[in-house]
Scaffold this active site. Sequence first.
Site, PDB file in Angstrom:
ATOM      1  N   CYS A 127       0.824  -1.229   0.000  1.00 47.96           N
ATOM      2  CA  CYS A 127       0.000   0.000   0.000  1.00 47.96           C
ATOM      3  C   CYS A 127       0.851   1.270   0.000  1.00 47.96           C
ATOM      4  O   CYS A 127       0.336   2.369  -0.182  1.00 47.96           O
ATOM      5  CB  CYS A 127      -0.942   0.004   1.196  1.00 47.96           C
ATOM      6  SG  CYS A 127      -2.154  -1.309   1.114  1.00 47.96           S
ATOM      7  N   HIS A 270      -3.004   7.398   1.839  1.00 48.76           N
ATOM      8  CA  HIS A 270      -3.512   6.055   1.553  1.00 48.76           C
ATOM      9  C   HIS A 270      -4.825   5.857   2.290  1.00 48.76           C
ATOM     10  O   HIS A 270      -4.944   6.180   3.481  1.00 48.76           O
ATOM     11  CB  HIS A 270      -2.473   5.019   2.003  1.00 48.76           C
ATOM     12  CG  HIS A 270      -2.980   3.624   1.911  1.00 48.76           C
ATOM     13  ND1 HIS A 270      -3.528   3.125   0.751  1.00 48.76           N
ATOM     14  CD2 HIS A 270      -3.046   2.625   2.831  1.00 48.76           C
ATOM     15  CE1 HIS A 270      -3.901   1.878   0.966  1.00 48.76           C
ATOM     16  NE2 HIS A 270      -3.622   1.556   2.212  1.00 48.76           N
ATOM     17  N   ASN A 300     -10.002   0.206   0.359  1.00 45.35           N
ATOM     18  CA  ASN A 300      -8.538   0.274   0.319  1.00 45.35           C
ATOM     19  C   ASN A 300      -8.063  -0.357  -0.994  1.00 45.35           C
ATOM     20  O   ASN A 300      -8.142  -1.578  -1.160  1.00 45.35           O
ATOM     21  CB  ASN A 300      -7.992  -0.482   1.537  1.00 45.35           C
ATOM     22  CG  ASN A 300      -6.486  -0.550   1.570  1.00 45.35           C
ATOM     23  OD1 ASN A 300      -5.809  -0.273   0.590  1.00 45.35           O
ATOM     24  ND2 ASN A 300      -5.948  -0.935   2.713  1.00 45.35           N
TER      25      ASN A 300
HETATM   26  O1  UT7 Z   1      -3.258  -0.837   3.973  1.00 50.95           O
HETATM   27  C1  UT7 Z   1      -3.278  -1.324   5.266  1.00 50.95           C
HETATM   28  C2  UT7 Z   1      -4.412  -2.285   5.352  1.00 50.95           C
HETATM   29  N1  UT7 Z   1      -4.955  -2.639   6.599  1.00 50.95           N
HETATM   30  C3  UT7 Z   1      -5.472  -1.793   7.522  1.00 50.95           C
HETATM   31  O2  UT7 Z   1      -5.381  -0.597   7.455  1.00 50.95           O
HETATM   32  C4  UT7 Z   1      -6.196  -2.445   8.650  1.00 50.95           C
HETATM   33  C5  UT7 Z   1      -6.260  -1.609   9.901  1.00 50.95           C
HETATM   34  N2  UT7 Z   1      -7.204  -2.209  10.827  1.00 50.95           N
HETATM   35  C6  UT7 Z   1      -8.536  -1.979  10.728  1.00 50.95           C
HETATM   36  O3  UT7 Z   1      -8.975  -1.251   9.862  1.00 50.95           O
HETATM   37  C7  UT7 Z   1      -9.435  -2.620  11.755  1.00 50.95           C
HETATM   38  O4  UT7 Z   1      -8.673  -3.342  12.680  1.00 50.95           O
HETATM   39  C8  UT7 Z   1     -10.516  -3.555  11.146  1.00 50.95           C
HETATM   40  C9  UT7 Z   1     -11.549  -2.749  10.393  1.00 50.95           C
HETATM   41  C10 UT7 Z   1      -9.906  -4.623  10.237  1.00 50.95           C
HETATM   42  C11 UT7 Z   1     -11.240  -4.291  12.276  1.00 50.95           C
HETATM   43  O5  UT7 Z   1     -11.793  -3.336  13.173  1.00 50.95           O
HETATM   44  P1  UT7 Z   1     -11.570  -3.460  14.748  1.00 50.95           P
HETATM   45  O6  UT7 Z   1     -12.262  -2.342  15.353  1.00 50.95           O
HETATM   46  O7  UT7 Z   1     -10.096  -3.586  14.997  1.00 50.95           O
HETATM   47  O8  UT7 Z   1     -12.318  -4.810  15.067  1.00 50.95           O
HETATM   48  P2  UT7 Z   1     -11.783  -6.113  15.849  1.00 50.95           P
HETATM   49  O9  UT7 Z   1     -10.959  -6.959  14.959  1.00 50.95           O
HETATM   50  O10 UT7 Z   1     -11.217  -5.682  17.177  1.00 50.95           O
HETATM   51  O11 UT7 Z   1     -13.142  -6.856  16.142  1.00 50.95           O
HETATM   52  C12 UT7 Z   1     -14.148  -6.295  17.011  1.00 50.95           C
HETATM   53  C13 UT7 Z   1     -15.378  -7.165  16.967  1.00 50.95           C
HETATM   54  C14 UT7 Z   1     -15.088  -8.656  17.167  1.00 50.95           C
HETATM   55  O12 UT7 Z   1     -16.199  -9.220  17.855  1.00 50.95           O
HETATM   56  P3  UT7 Z   1     -16.127  -9.474  19.437  1.00 50.95           P
HETATM   57  O13 UT7 Z   1     -14.982 -10.426  19.623  1.00 50.95           O
HETATM   58  O14 UT7 Z   1     -15.898  -8.142  20.057  1.00 50.95           O
HETATM   59  O15 UT7 Z   1     -17.463 -10.071  19.727  1.00 50.95           O
HETATM   60  C15 UT7 Z   1     -15.035  -9.194  15.761  1.00 50.95           C
HETATM   61  O16 UT7 Z   1     -15.349 -10.581  15.721  1.00 50.95           O
HETATM   62  O17 UT7 Z   1     -15.998  -7.092  15.676  1.00 50.95           O
HETATM   63  C16 UT7 Z   1     -16.105  -8.379  15.081  1.00 50.95           C
HETATM   64  N3  UT7 Z   1     -15.847  -8.237  13.645  1.00 50.95           N
HETATM   65  C17 UT7 Z   1     -16.807  -8.006  12.742  1.00 50.95           C
HETATM   66  N4  UT7 Z   1     -18.138  -7.858  12.879  1.00 50.95           N
HETATM   67  C18 UT7 Z   1     -18.836  -7.610  11.754  1.00 50.95           C
HETATM   68  C19 UT7 Z   1     -14.653  -8.295  13.011  1.00 50.95           C
HETATM   69  N5  UT7 Z   1     -14.823  -8.089  11.693  1.00 50.95           N
HETATM   70  C20 UT7 Z   1     -16.154  -7.906  11.511  1.00 50.95           C
HETATM   71  C21 UT7 Z   1     -16.946  -7.655  10.384  1.00 50.95           C
HETATM   72  N6  UT7 Z   1     -18.277  -7.508  10.545  1.00 50.95           N
HETATM   73  N7  UT7 Z   1     -16.406  -7.539   9.159  1.00 50.95           N
END
Ligand code: UT7
Length: 343
Positions: A127, A270, A300
């Site tokens: 990226c 980005h 992204n």
């Molecule tokens: O170019 C670089 C590319 N990558 C990035 O920039 C990624 C940077 N990271 C992020 O953007 C975020 O970490 C994400 C959007 C990927 C995830 O968001 P988050 O706020 O970090 O969520 P999390 O992984 O901490 O998950 C929170 C909750 C979990 O449930 P519980 O355990 O709290 O019950 C996940 O299972 O949200 C759940 N979850 C979802 N729910 C609905 C995780 N992904 C999803 C989803 N839809 N897609």
Amino acid sequence: MSARTPKPRPQQPVGVRIAGTGAAIPSRVLSNADLERLMDTSDEWIVQRTGIRERRIYDREGGETSETLGTKALLQALENAKVKPSEVDLIIAATMTADMPTPSAACLIAHHAGCGEAGAFDLNGACCGFIFTLNMAHEFIRGGQAKTVAVVGTDTITRFVDFTTFGRNAAILFGDAAGAFVLRADPDPAVGMQAQSMHADGGRGCHLYIPKRRESFYNPAEYDERAVDRIHMNGQAVFKFAVTKFPQVIEETLARAELKASDVDLYVCHQANVRILESARERFGLSHEQLPVNMERYGNTVAASVPLLFNELRAEGRVRDGSLVMFLGFGAGLTWGGSLWRV
Ligand code: UT7
């Protein structure tokens, strides 16, 4: 001086102008509502956590690849710059999704765009690839080795996405696109890059990678057949990395140019997660106009996100001659970098 000593080249300062820009997006739209039908997620969750509403997905059967999208973006940039394909000296494609290991995407883009025997190669900085490419291309012109260099950011990353609940953390984020700049030597030495920064930390590569086989998994316990050849992302680790390194690279690049944050007219970042950009906006007291966002429509798009956004801003008349623009990226590798330009 012996007869064999080459004559020193005259050191005239050369400006580098972004003479034209272009972009290409696949025709297939994948909205959050579409994702709700494919996996356990919701529009509300995706919008709140990322700011993304829809993304574009390449159509392989319809002939869309990183190469065809990149060619379309380059042709548009050449037309915009009023430069003939035969005038291009060098093409560098920032991509991690060339259709084949070889020929490179850049070789095929150069061929299809009619750039004759211009030099062409790919650069993989994920990226951050477009930022690295831009910095490198600038130096070829400033150093007098080329007059016209095309830089293309093109990725069809969704081929490495699993569109089921298993792969949902990457599936909601990524989309496909291409963007291109045509850079030209300019008699005004004030235009061009003012400062740059490029960094990488392979020690943290484990946070965002694409395992090719069982042995590629950093943590053998995470092996799962469904995860092979798919994006493997520790979302929270990448998020923490981005919110830390993003402000650092802005500060570092500003310091090298002896400028302060408010001196820069536009931050073209980005587009990964709106919350990451919001944190930078708050930290430096920037407005939405100074740090614009378009990820709600594209997600992204890896190496394409920066040229795609800049092309939109130019088309909307939001980039004035003489403006200071900072291009910023971060991504897999891990990689991060900045490129500050007087345009
Ligand atoms: O170019 C670089 C590319 N990558 C990035 O920039 C990624 C940077 N990271 C992020 O953007 C975020 O970490 C994400 C959007 C990927 C995830 O968001 P988050 O706020 O970090 O969520 P999390 O992984 O901490 O998950 C929170 C909750 C979990 O449930 P519980 O355990 O709290 O019950 C996940 O299972 O949200 C759940 N979850 C979802 N729910 C609905 C995780 N992904 C999803 C989803 N839809 N897609």
